[in-house]
Design a protein around this motif. Structure first.
Motif, PDB file in Angstrom:
ATOM      1  N   PHE A 250       4.823   2.801   4.341  1.00  0.00           N
ATOM      2  CA  PHE A 250       5.966   1.898   4.288  1.00  0.00           C
ATOM      3  C   PHE A 250       6.628   1.830   2.909  1.00  0.00           C
ATOM      4  O   PHE A 250       7.773   1.388   2.807  1.00  0.00           O
ATOM      5  N   ARG A 251       5.912   2.216   1.867  1.00  0.00           N
ATOM      6  CA  ARG A 251       6.463   2.032   0.535  1.00  0.00           C
ATOM      7  C   ARG A 251       7.833   2.707   0.413  1.00  0.00           C
ATOM      8  O   ARG A 251       7.982   3.896   0.716  1.00  0.00           O
ATOM      9  N   ASP A 252       8.821   1.891   0.013  1.00  0.00           N
ATOM     10  CA  ASP A 252      10.205   2.329  -0.204  1.00  0.00           C
ATOM     11  C   ASP A 252      10.948   2.671   1.084  1.00  0.00           C
ATOM     12  O   ASP A 252      12.067   3.184   1.032  1.00  0.00           O
ATOM     13  N   VAL A 253      10.351   2.383   2.260  1.00  0.00           N
ATOM     14  CA  VAL A 253      11.085   2.499   3.531  1.00  0.00           C
ATOM     15  C   VAL A 253      11.915   1.230   3.708  1.00  0.00           C
ATOM     16  O   VAL A 253      11.410   0.110   3.541  1.00  0.00           O
ATOM     17  N   GLU A 254      13.177   1.377   4.044  1.00  0.00           N
ATOM     18  CA  GLU A 254      14.047   0.218   4.225  1.00  0.00           C
ATOM     19  C   GLU A 254      13.894  -0.319   5.640  1.00  0.00           C
ATOM     20  O   GLU A 254      14.307   0.295   6.620  1.00  0.00           O
ATOM     21  N   GLY A 255      13.275  -1.498   5.770  1.00  0.00           N
ATOM     22  CA  GLY A 255      13.044  -2.091   7.077  1.00  0.00           C
ATOM     23  C   GLY A 255      14.180  -2.957   7.560  1.00  0.00           C
ATOM     24  O   GLY A 255      14.336  -3.180   8.764  1.00  0.00           O
ATOM     25  N   ALA A 256      14.950  -3.472   6.637  1.00  0.00           N
ATOM     26  CA  ALA A 256      16.141  -4.272   6.915  1.00  0.00           C
ATOM     27  C   ALA A 256      17.040  -4.107   5.685  1.00  0.00           C
ATOM     28  O   ALA A 256      16.575  -3.631   4.643  1.00  0.00           O
ATOM     29  N   PRO A 257      18.311  -4.453   5.781  1.00  0.00           N
ATOM     30  CA  PRO A 257      19.200  -4.241   4.636  1.00  0.00           C
ATOM     31  C   PRO A 257      18.646  -4.841   3.345  1.00  0.00           C
ATOM     32  O   PRO A 257      18.439  -6.052   3.235  1.00  0.00           O
ATOM     33  N   GLY A 258      18.341  -3.974   2.393  1.00  0.00           N
ATOM     34  CA  GLY A 258      17.836  -4.417   1.097  1.00  0.00           C
ATOM     35  C   GLY A 258      16.386  -4.812   1.074  1.00  0.00           C
ATOM     36  O   GLY A 258      15.883  -5.277   0.048  1.00  0.00           O
ATOM     37  N   VAL A 259      15.646  -4.632   2.180  1.00  0.00           N
ATOM     38  CA  VAL A 259      14.234  -5.034   2.272  1.00  0.00           C
ATOM     39  C   VAL A 259      13.394  -3.782   2.452  1.00  0.00           C
ATOM     40  O   VAL A 259      13.578  -3.047   3.438  1.00  0.00           O
ATOM     41  N   TYR A 260      12.455  -3.558   1.538  1.00  0.00           N
ATOM     42  CA  TYR A 260      11.698  -2.314   1.520  1.00  0.00           C
ATOM     43  C   TYR A 260      10.208  -2.572   1.698  1.00  0.00           C
ATOM     44  O   TYR A 260       9.682  -3.630   1.357  1.00  0.00           O
ATOM     45  N   GLY A 261       9.521  -1.553   2.230  1.00  0.00           N
ATOM     46  CA  GLY A 261       8.097  -1.671   2.489  1.00  0.00           C
ATOM     47  C   GLY A 261       7.267  -1.705   1.225  1.00  0.00           C
ATOM     48  O   GLY A 261       7.670  -1.217   0.163  1.00  0.00           O
ATOM     49  N   LEU A 262       6.067  -2.270   1.346  1.00  0.00           N
ATOM     50  CA  LEU A 262       5.169  -2.458   0.209  1.00  0.00           C
ATOM     51  C   LEU A 262       3.900  -1.631   0.335  1.00  0.00           C
ATOM     52  O   LEU A 262       3.278  -1.290  -0.662  1.00  0.00           O
ATOM     53  N   GLN A 263       3.528  -1.274   1.575  1.00  0.00           N
ATOM     54  CA  GLN A 263       2.201  -0.682   1.802  1.00  0.00           C
ATOM     55  C   GLN A 263       2.251   0.838   1.875  1.00  0.00           C
ATOM     56  O   GLN A 263       3.201   1.425   2.386  1.00  0.00           O
ATOM     57  N   ASP A 264       1.166   1.434   1.401  1.00  0.00           N
ATOM     58  CA  ASP A 264       0.947   2.869   1.531  1.00  0.00           C
ATOM     59  C   ASP A 264      -0.557   3.035   1.702  1.00  0.00           C
ATOM     60  O   ASP A 264      -1.285   3.261   0.733  1.00  0.00           O
ATOM     61  N   LYS A 265      -1.038   2.877   2.938  1.00  0.00           N
ATOM     62  CA  LYS A 265      -2.473   2.731   3.190  1.00  0.00           C
ATOM     63  C   LYS A 265      -2.907   3.546   4.406  1.00  0.00           C
ATOM     64  O   LYS A 265      -2.106   3.873   5.282  1.00  0.00           O
ATOM     65  N   THR A 266      -4.217   3.830   4.458  1.00  0.00           N
ATOM     66  CA  THR A 266      -4.829   4.470   5.619  1.00  0.00           C
ATOM     67  C   THR A 266      -6.016   3.640   6.069  1.00  0.00           C
ATOM     68  O   THR A 266      -6.845   3.230   5.239  1.00  0.00           O
ATOM     69  N   PHE A 267      -6.107   3.372   7.380  1.00  0.00           N
ATOM     70  CA  PHE A 267      -7.208   2.600   7.954  1.00  0.00           C
ATOM     71  C   PHE A 267      -7.841   3.395   9.088  1.00  0.00           C
ATOM     72  O   PHE A 267      -7.189   4.226   9.714  1.00  0.00           O
ATOM     73  N   THR A 268      -9.082   3.096   9.367  1.00  0.00           N
ATOM     74  CA  THR A 268      -9.768   3.729  10.499  1.00  0.00           C
ATOM     75  C   THR A 268     -10.564   2.687  11.273  1.00  0.00           C
ATOM     76  O   THR A 268     -10.963   1.661  10.723  1.00  0.00           O
ATOM     77  N   PHE A 269     -10.758   2.958  12.541  1.00  0.00           N
ATOM     78  CA  PHE A 269     -11.702   2.167  13.331  1.00  0.00           C
ATOM     79  C   PHE A 269     -12.335   3.071  14.372  1.00  0.00           C
ATOM     80  O   PHE A 269     -11.829   4.172  14.656  1.00  0.00           O
ATOM     81  N   THR A 270     -13.438   2.628  14.922  1.00  0.00           N
ATOM     82  CA  THR A 270     -14.212   3.413  15.887  1.00  0.00           C
ATOM     83  C   THR A 270     -14.304   2.662  17.202  1.00  0.00           C
ATOM     84  O   THR A 270     -14.505   1.441  17.218  1.00  0.00           O
ATOM     85  N   VAL A 271     -14.151   3.389  18.290  1.00  0.00           N
ATOM     86  CA  VAL A 271     -14.271   2.797  19.624  1.00  0.00           C
ATOM     87  C   VAL A 271     -15.728   2.861  20.054  1.00  0.00           C
ATOM     88  O   VAL A 271     -16.345   3.933  20.044  1.00  0.00           O
TER      89      VAL A 271
END
Length: 372
Positions: free
Chosen positions: A185-206
């Motif tokens: 999300f970092r630097d992705v524009e989600g709404a006019p003038g509003v940019y993402g903050l996260q640049d992360k990877t998560f995992t989970f197991t079923v």
């Protein structure tokens, strides 16, 4: 669910600040738990940031009336969950469960992720992102999320409004699947003038597959583990005037004891039970599968008396060898509970993790990115 009598409201006895449901709490605001009398028995506070849960250390005062965290400041862009069990001056136990979120820096958006990083979940888990603000550039945000599985599965997104994006395969996950969620999300524009903050990877197991089918007409729940019948458990579902939703629901929260107040789910003052044991949340609107110690044993397997929840026989304080205790100990967040035979509508797909109630074509149609 249903209750007998009305004990004093736990919100009057257990006082938690910030208030339940507060958003944008500043980092210098104080997190406090207190009771005017009796004593605090247990306080558990968890901070969730970027799908990682961290217990918040703290201590109960010597007189048992206060709990304070060891940390002086709250974290930015975090969700806090507070679970408290206390005794009043008459020795009566009550519980409170509250949540609040902290301030996100201006002109930034983040997604609160379900499930938690490194969790082991049931086969019905849906990856859900709840955003702290409305997303108007939905296609751009959707492209910044990648959900993959090993072994491979086709996984598709579906938007619910402008602040929630869910991902799931066509059918329940296979046991043993490892799922990876990449947020860019970092630097992705989600709404006019509003940019993402996260640049992360998560995992989970079923984990193992467990699907339980509640037949409201027959007052039973058939519990299947990896396709094999484990048990048929007698239950009580919603009474004729307060029926239980039909459809597939997913366990999103497990509480060994919690308070249930009819006024918080759209009823009047029909019940307020401060110490409901073995409570498993199925919908955001307040449907639980939980232990019931106040109804006569004769109702389980014979009649429906609850206010919409599914009740299993239990004892006050929660018994390990009761039907409710047995089921709670064998359940995971992400397990599926399907209700059939109720004279109610099907649960909405955005009520909790109800997305399994949409067919695959309808689910894929909820993407903001046009597929070729």
């Amino acid at each position: 669910m249903g209750g007998l009598g009305k004990p004093p409201g736990p919100e009057e006895h257990i006082r938690i600040t910030p208030d339940d449901g507060t958003r944008g709490v500043r980092p210098d605001e104080k997190l406090r738990v207190r009771v005017p009398g009796g004593r605090l028995e247990r306080v558990r506070v968890v901070r969730s940031q970027d799908a990682r849960e961290t217990p918040v250390p703290g201590r109960i005062s010597a007189d048992g009336l206060r709990w304070e965290p060891a940390e002086d400041r709250l974290a930015l862009a975090a969700r806090y969950t507070v679970d408290v069990v206390a005794l009043d001056g008459h020795g009566r136990r009550s519980a409170r469960h509250t949540t609040f979120t902290t301030h996100v820096p201006e002109e930034r958006f983040i997604g609160y992720v379900t499930p938690e990083n490194r969790a082991t979940v049931g086969t019905g888990m849906i990856v859900s992102l709840e955003f702290n603000r409305e997303i108007t550039h939905r296609a751009a945000v959707e492209r910044a999320v990648r959900v993959t599985a090993s072994p491979a599965a086709e996984i598709r997104p579906h938007w619910f409004g402008r602040d929630r994006l869910d991902f799931r395969p066509e059918h329940y996950w296979k046991p043993g699947t490892r799922v990876t969620v990449d947020l860019r999300f970092r630097d992705v524009e989600g709404a006019p003038g509003v940019y993402g903050l996260q640049d992360k990877t998560f995992t989970f197991t079923v984990g193992r597959s467990q699907v339980s089918v509640v037949d409201a007409a027959r007052h039973t729940m058939r519990v299947r583990r990896d396709g094999e019948l484990l048990a048929t458990v007698p239950v009580t579902a919603g009474a004729p005037k307060t029926t239980t939703y039909n459809g597939k629901m997913v366990v999103t929260e497990m509480l060994d004891v919690t308070r249930m107040d009819s006024r918080t789910v759209g009823f009047g003052g029909e019940y307020d039970i401060p110490d409901v044991p073995h409570a498993m949340r199925l919908t955001e609107s307040g449907t639980f599968l939980h232990g019931n110690y106040w109804a006569p044993s004769s109702v389980f397997g014979r009649t429906n008396v609850s206010h919409g929840c599914v009740g299993l026989r239990d004892v006050k304080g929660g018994g390990a060898d009761t039907p409710a205790g047995w089921f709670f100990d064998r359940s995971l967040i992400g397990d599926v509970v399907e209700v059939v035979g109720s004279k109610d509508r099907k649960v909405a797909p955005d009520n909790g993790l109800g997305g399994w109630n949409l067919g695959w074509r309808a689910w894929k149609a909820g993407s903001a990115v046009k597929q070729r």
